[in-house]
Enzyme design. Sequence first.
Site, short mmCIF file in Angstrom:
data_model
loop_
_atom_site.label_atom_id
_atom_site.label_comp_id
_atom_site.label_asym_id
_atom_site.label_seq_id
_atom_site.Cartn_x
_atom_site.Cartn_y
_atom_site.Cartn_z
N LYS A 186 0.83 -1.21 0.00
CA LYS A 186 0.00 0.00 0.00
C LYS A 186 0.86 1.26 0.00
O LYS A 186 0.51 2.26 -0.64
CB LYS A 186 -0.93 -0.01 1.22
CG LYS A 186 -1.89 1.20 1.27
CD LYS A 186 -2.79 1.29 0.02
CE LYS A 186 -3.66 2.53 0.01
NZ LYS A 186 -4.71 2.54 1.03
N LYS A 254 -0.80 11.95 4.67
CA LYS A 254 -0.40 11.02 5.72
C LYS A 254 0.23 9.77 5.13
O LYS A 254 1.26 9.28 5.61
CB LYS A 254 -1.63 10.68 6.56
CG LYS A 254 -1.40 9.67 7.68
CD LYS A 254 -1.68 8.24 7.28
CE LYS A 254 -3.15 8.01 6.93
NZ LYS A 254 -3.40 6.57 6.59
#
Length: 308
Positions: A186, A254
């Site tokens: 990811k 983030k």
Amino acid sequence: MTGGAEAAPALPSLDGWRVGVIGFGLMGRPMARALAAAGAEVIVHARRASVRDIAAADGLETADSPAAVARTADVVLVIVSDTPAVESVVAGSGGLLGAVRPGHLVIDMGTTAVATTRALAARVAGAGADYVDAPVSGGQVGAEQATLSIMAGGTEAAIARARPVFQVLGTRLTHVGDVGAGQVAKAANQVVVGLTIGAVAEALTLARRAGVDPGRVRDALAGGFAESRVLAMHGRRMVEGAFTPGARATTQRKDLDQALALAEAVGVTLPATTLARDLYDRLIARGEGDLDHAALIRVLDDRVGPGR
């Protein structure tokens, strides 16, 4: 055997399954609905009572803590915003570790730091339960359409247990490796997405400032080497100035920062990712962090979208 991607077969029935969903936001709500539609009894926890009320209005059972979810559900999905939130859900006051038992399966479907993922997985395993990290790609649209791409880390046995849930939520599952491998994949995904959004934003800004319709430029690029889902979906958002969030800019920032932390830990320099992260910082500093991550173009061209 890990490493292969699987196209999902016909949807399985989850009749008789009790599945907990912790987090009921842009991603959690449509995922919980999909599980319920497949026959599962879904128990939802969200931090805010008002959000739990929304889940109840959707016909779902609710619980007032992660531990309360684990006391009644054998499989628990964690779909929260960031690494500290995952730590709180698993190991905080009222967290899952207060209730997990042998036979439980905990699946983190958010984007969480790799080291934290492995540490939490070890603590869950110490209680006799299984842990899978299974972050997703596809955004809110993918969650609503149950077409998510799922990149999973965990043991073969744990992935096999989770597979029926994954088949309900997505159309592609890749067992990447052991616990933490899904989060590594990811991180790589978010590097590609973040940099591609930046590239599309620069290209369309260049077109607009050169006096050419950026929508037609986007159309011209389709079908060539520049074609991508980011160009198709986020390029359209940029052309139309439509930035209702499917994935927020703050979340993209983030994720890029998390990827940079992983890169530092393994001794890799990612200069373009650093630049992309810094551009998102500029967008957030403008007070526009809750817009879709495609709003990055507004750092380059103020004439696009809100405030034109």
